[in-house]
Design a protein around this motif. Structure first.
Motif, mmCIF file in Angstrom:
data_model
loop_
_atom_site.group_PDB
_atom_site.id
_atom_site.type_symbol
_atom_site.label_atom_id
_atom_site.label_comp_id
_atom_site.label_asym_id
_atom_site.label_seq_id
_atom_site.Cartn_x
_atom_site.Cartn_y
_atom_site.Cartn_z
ATOM 1 N N VAL A 1 0.834 -1.198 0.000
ATOM 2 C CA VAL A 1 0.000 0.000 0.000
ATOM 3 C C VAL A 1 0.870 1.249 0.000
ATOM 4 O O VAL A 1 0.616 2.213 -0.742
ATOM 5 N N ARG A 2 1.911 1.245 0.823
ATOM 6 C CA ARG A 2 2.810 2.402 0.884
ATOM 7 C C ARG A 2 3.497 2.643 -0.456
ATOM 8 O O ARG A 2 3.606 3.788 -0.920
ATOM 9 N N ASP A 3 3.970 1.567 -1.081
ATOM 10 C CA ASP A 3 4.679 1.723 -2.357
ATOM 11 C C ASP A 3 3.780 2.291 -3.440
ATOM 12 O O ASP A 3 4.214 3.132 -4.250
ATOM 13 N N LYS A 4 2.526 1.855 -3.478
ATOM 14 C CA LYS A 4 1.601 2.381 -4.482
ATOM 15 C C LYS A 4 1.278 3.855 -4.212
ATOM 16 O O LYS A 4 1.125 4.652 -5.149
ATOM 17 N N ALA A 5 1.178 4.226 -2.954
ATOM 18 C CA ALA A 5 0.817 5.602 -2.608
ATOM 19 C C ALA A 5 1.939 6.588 -2.944
ATOM 20 O O ALA A 5 1.684 7.678 -3.468
ATOM 21 N N VAL A 6 3.195 6.216 -2.651
ATOM 22 C CA VAL A 6 4.301 7.154 -2.871
ATOM 23 C C VAL A 6 4.556 7.382 -4.357
ATOM 24 O O VAL A 6 5.133 8.416 -4.738
ATOM 25 N N LYS A 7 4.147 6.455 -5.210
ATOM 26 C CA LYS A 7 4.372 6.633 -6.647
ATOM 27 C C LYS A 7 3.562 7.791 -7.216
ATOM 28 O O LYS A 7 3.981 8.422 -8.192
ATOM 29 N N GLY A 8 2.396 8.064 -6.641
ATOM 30 C CA GLY A 8 1.562 9.144 -7.161
ATOM 31 C C GLY A 8 1.633 10.416 -6.364
ATOM 32 O O GLY A 8 0.845 11.342 -6.588
ATOM 33 N N ILE A 9 2.588 10.494 -5.405
ATOM 34 C CA ILE A 9 2.641 11.651 -4.511
ATOM 35 C C ILE A 9 3.078 12.912 -5.244
ATOM 36 O O ILE A 9 2.737 14.037 -4.827
ATOM 37 N N ALA A 10 3.821 12.783 -6.337
ATOM 38 C CA ALA A 10 4.361 13.965 -7.023
ATOM 39 C C ALA A 10 3.244 14.859 -7.566
ATOM 40 O O ALA A 10 3.290 16.084 -7.422
ATOM 41 N N LYS A 11 2.236 14.254 -8.176
ATOM 42 C CA LYS A 11 1.137 15.049 -8.724
ATOM 43 C C LYS A 11 0.350 15.743 -7.624
ATOM 44 O O LYS A 11 -0.098 16.885 -7.783
ATOM 45 N N LEU A 12 0.193 15.061 -6.488
ATOM 46 C CA LEU A 12 -0.520 15.667 -5.364
ATOM 47 C C LEU A 12 0.263 16.847 -4.802
ATOM 48 O O LEU A 12 -0.308 17.898 -4.492
ATOM 49 N N VAL A 13 1.579 16.699 -4.676
ATOM 50 C CA VAL A 13 2.408 17.783 -4.153
ATOM 51 C C VAL A 13 2.322 19.000 -5.060
ATOM 52 O O VAL A 13 2.164 20.135 -4.590
ATOM 53 N N ARG A 14 2.400 18.799 -6.352
ATOM 54 C CA ARG A 14 2.319 19.911 -7.283
ATOM 55 C C ARG A 14 0.965 20.610 -7.205
ATOM 56 O O ARG A 14 0.872 21.840 -7.200
ATOM 57 N N ARG A 15 -0.109 19.826 -7.131
ATOM 58 C CA ARG A 15 -1.450 20.416 -7.078
ATOM 59 C C ARG A 15 -1.651 21.233 -5.804
ATOM 60 O O ARG A 15 -2.147 22.359 -5.843
ATOM 61 N N VAL A 16 -1.256 20.674 -4.660
ATOM 62 C CA VAL A 16 -1.418 21.393 -3.393
ATOM 63 C C VAL A 16 -0.479 22.592 -3.336
ATOM 64 O O VAL A 16 -0.846 23.660 -2.832
ATOM 65 N N TYR A 17 0.722 22.439 -3.858
ATOM 66 C CA TYR A 17 1.685 23.546 -3.841
ATOM 67 C C TYR A 17 1.189 24.726 -4.665
ATOM 68 O O TYR A 17 1.389 25.882 -4.301
ATOM 69 N N ASP A 18 0.522 24.441 -5.778
ATOM 70 C CA ASP A 18 0.009 25.510 -6.631
ATOM 71 C C ASP A 18 -1.267 26.139 -6.093
ATOM 72 O O ASP A 18 -1.706 27.169 -6.602
ATOM 73 N N SER A 19 -1.886 25.519 -5.088
ATOM 74 C CA SER A 19 -3.153 26.037 -4.582
ATOM 75 C C SER A 19 -2.997 27.298 -3.755
ATOM 76 O O SER A 19 -3.974 27.985 -3.490
ATOM 77 N N GLY A 20 -1.780 27.615 -3.320
ATOM 78 C CA GLY A 20 -1.576 28.852 -2.574
ATOM 79 C C GLY A 20 -0.639 28.665 -1.396
ATOM 80 O O GLY A 20 -0.282 27.545 -1.007
ATOM 81 N N ASP A 21 -0.231 29.806 -0.807
ATOM 82 C CA ASP A 21 0.735 29.769 0.290
ATOM 83 C C ASP A 21 0.190 29.063 1.526
ATOM 84 O O ASP A 21 0.962 28.569 2.342
ATOM 85 N N MET A 22 -1.125 29.043 1.682
ATOM 86 C CA MET A 22 -1.705 28.491 2.899
ATOM 87 C C MET A 22 -1.378 27.006 3.065
ATOM 88 O O MET A 22 -1.202 26.513 4.180
ATOM 89 N N TRP A 23 -1.286 26.258 1.946
ATOM 90 C CA TRP A 23 -1.092 24.812 2.018
ATOM 91 C C TRP A 23 0.298 24.376 1.593
ATOM 92 O O TRP A 23 0.630 23.200 1.697
ATOM 93 N N GLN A 24 1.121 25.303 1.094
ATOM 94 C CA GLN A 24 2.450 24.925 0.620
ATOM 95 C C GLN A 24 3.296 24.346 1.741
ATOM 96 O O GLN A 24 3.892 23.272 1.606
ATOM 97 N N ALA A 25 3.348 25.052 2.860
ATOM 98 C CA ALA A 25 4.171 24.591 3.974
ATOM 99 C C ALA A 25 3.670 23.253 4.517
ATOM 100 O O ALA A 25 4.466 22.390 4.920
ATOM 101 N N THR A 26 2.352 23.058 4.483
ATOM 102 C CA THR A 26 1.779 21.824 5.027
ATOM 103 C C THR A 26 2.212 20.607 4.225
ATOM 104 O O THR A 26 2.668 19.602 4.783
ATOM 105 N N ILE A 27 2.074 20.682 2.913
ATOM 106 C CA ILE A 27 2.417 19.533 2.082
ATOM 107 C C ILE A 27 3.919 19.276 2.093
ATOM 108 O O ILE A 27 4.366 18.121 2.127
ATOM 109 N N ILE A 28 4.725 20.337 2.118
ATOM 110 C CA ILE A 28 6.181 20.156 2.163
ATOM 111 C C ILE A 28 6.600 19.516 3.480
ATOM 112 O O ILE A 28 7.410 18.585 3.510
ATOM 113 N N ASP A 29 6.036 19.988 4.589
ATOM 114 C CA ASP A 29 6.377 19.424 5.905
ATOM 115 C C ASP A 29 5.934 17.962 6.007
ATOM 116 O O ASP A 29 6.624 17.144 6.616
ATOM 117 N N ASN A 30 4.776 17.650 5.425
ATOM 118 C CA ASN A 30 4.291 16.268 5.474
ATOM 119 C C ASN A 30 5.243 15.310 4.765
ATOM 120 O O ASN A 30 5.482 14.185 5.226
#
Length: 473
Positions: free
Chosen positions: A255-284
């Protein structure tokens, strides 16, 4: 073809059955005029054959036979045969092996829908609903596995009207049926409108919380990349991101291996959503590199293997932590790092010199598996003679390429943050004014100690001069 026609009417039912099994291949190579006339009449003879096995084979091949006529007018009799397959009590199916025929109808349903097209969906709609209610779970499972393909053919409006209820039914069915529906849930949601997609968030949360069957969570984790793109920014940041983080921390490694493979698209989407969530996704994400559990640090390395495709975010936040993994105390982490860097090193030109330096250090590792994967990186690669001067120039070239990509990302981020920036300019201006006033006050206060220090220096100089005079005397 004449020989095939002769064998199709042979007295031995086994010969006729073999002819039915090869009907689709023969139809593919025949001209379209023969395919829609002689081959159709031949199929009718197979359906009315006295042998049960010949008739059963004919219905098994009906869907594939219809698919060979894509782009051309389909004989209405063939469509009628296919519709009747969903009803095992129909007189045309007597003696054909009822239950198996229903399964063949469900299995070939997507091919027939694709062949007939969106305009003929009303002709098949009733048949589909009959199959959805079938008592055989293998029939429902087949439909659940293909519902996303049918949605792509009939498109959004018709899919939301006719396929929402079947999908909800499949997701609440037994596990075998749920597997089929969940496996392509992301592709199915891509066809629906953004408003309708939001209704499936609760279902995703429920599946993620199920602990008794990890395979359901694995299917969910394999679609993390799609889920990170199809929902709204708020939903992605507040609901999808926590779900993905939980999947990355799952107790089951698959389960972990499948989840980490798609994390890049999620990081980009959340990072582009604004400053409010950038720090959260990076810290996670960075939390994995600091974890006390070695398998979480392995997950971080695998995340970076996909995040490297976004040089701006990767270099700014994750590159330093990734390279620091070469000094990890657990050999398994080093092995994962060596394998990931080797794959990235061979496929991509990004950060090539930095990875080359780390991989060369790993060639001296005492662990054979670490050395093995590091050696794979240099099999078809001609490394530079020295990494002191040549690497610096090459790194400069790499940084120039990366800067060009990062500029594009920064421009995109600036555009999204302009609105929030306009609101904060007034507060910054006031803060600047107050800052200048404070600087003036501080400068006024600092003048007095400077003057005192000067006077003290003068006293010291005078005292020194007196001592020198005394010595001279």
């Amino acid at each position: 073809l004449p020989l095939y026609m002769k064998l199709a009417s042979d007295n031995v039912w086994g010969v006729r059955k073999i002819c039915v099994e090869n009907l689709v291949q023969i139809s593919d190579i025949c001209p379209i005029d023969i395919r829609t006339t002689q081959m159709v009449e031949l199929f009718k003879s197979f359906v009315s054959d006295p042998s049960r096995w010949v008739k059963l084979s004919a219905f098994e091949k009906l869907g594939s036979f219809i698919a060979t006529m894509v782009g051309h007018e389909i004989n209405p009799t063939l469509i009628e045969y296919f519709q009747n397959m969903a009803d095992p009590t129909h007189q045309s199916l007597s003696g054909s092996g009822d239950n198996e025929v229903v399964y063949y109808c469900a299995y070939n349903f997507p091919a027939v829908v694709l062949t007939l097209g969106k305009s003929r969906w009303p002709d098949l709609r009733r048949t589909y609903f009959t199959l959805v209610k079938d008592l055989q779970w293998k029939v429902r499972r087949t439909l659940a596995c293909s519902i996303h393909e049918i949605a792509k053919v009939i498109e959004r409006e018709q899919a939301e009207k006719d396929l929402i209820a079947p999908m909800d039914t499949f997701l609440k069915d037994i596990d075998e049926v749920r597997f089929g529906a969940l496996k392509h849930l992301g592709e199915f949601l891509q066809v629906l409108s953004p408003e309708t997609r939001e209704n499936y968030i609760d279902i995703i949360v429920t599946i993620q919380n199920e602990q008794y069957n990890w395979r359901l969570r694995e299917l969910l984790a394999s679609q993390v990349g799609i889920f990170g793109e199809i929902f709204s920014e708020d939903t992605t940041a507040t609901i999808v991101m926590p779900i993905v983080m939980k999947l990355c921390h799952d107790n089951v490694s698959s389960v972990r291996d499948k989840a980490v493979k798609g994390i890049a698209k999620l990081v980009r989407r959340v990072y582009d959503s604004g400053d409010m969530w950038q720090a959260t996704i990076i810290d996670n994400v960075k939390t994995f590199s600091l974890s006390q559990r070695f398998n979480h640090r392995q997950s971080f390395v695998k995340m970076c293997e996909n995040l490297v495709e976004d040089p701006f975010i990767f270099k700014r936040y994750f590159l330093k932590d990734l390279l620091a993994m070469k000094d990890d105390t657990v050999p398994n982490v080093k092995i994962t790092l060596s394998r990931s860097l080797s794959e990235v090193f061979q496929k991509s030109k990004k950060f090539k010199r930095k990875f080359e330096r780390v991989l060369k250090e790993m060639l001296e590792s005492p662990h054979p598996d670490v050395r093995y994967y590091a050696q794979l990186a240099f099999q078809d690669y001609e490394p530079s003679e020295g990494l002191s001067e040549s690497s610096d120039s090459s790194e400069d070239e790499d940084e120039k390429e990366e800067e060009e990509e990062t500029k594009k990302n920064e421009e995109r981020i600036v555009e999204t943050s302009n609105e929030s920036g306009a609101e904060s300019t007034s507060t910054l201006a006031t803060a600047a004014e107050s800052g200048t006033e404070k600087k003036q006050e501080n400068s006024d206060q600092e003048e007095s100690p400077e003057s005192d220090s000067k006077s003290e220096e003068k006293e010291v100089v005078s005292s020194n001069s007196e001592t020198t005079d005394e010595k001279q005397e």
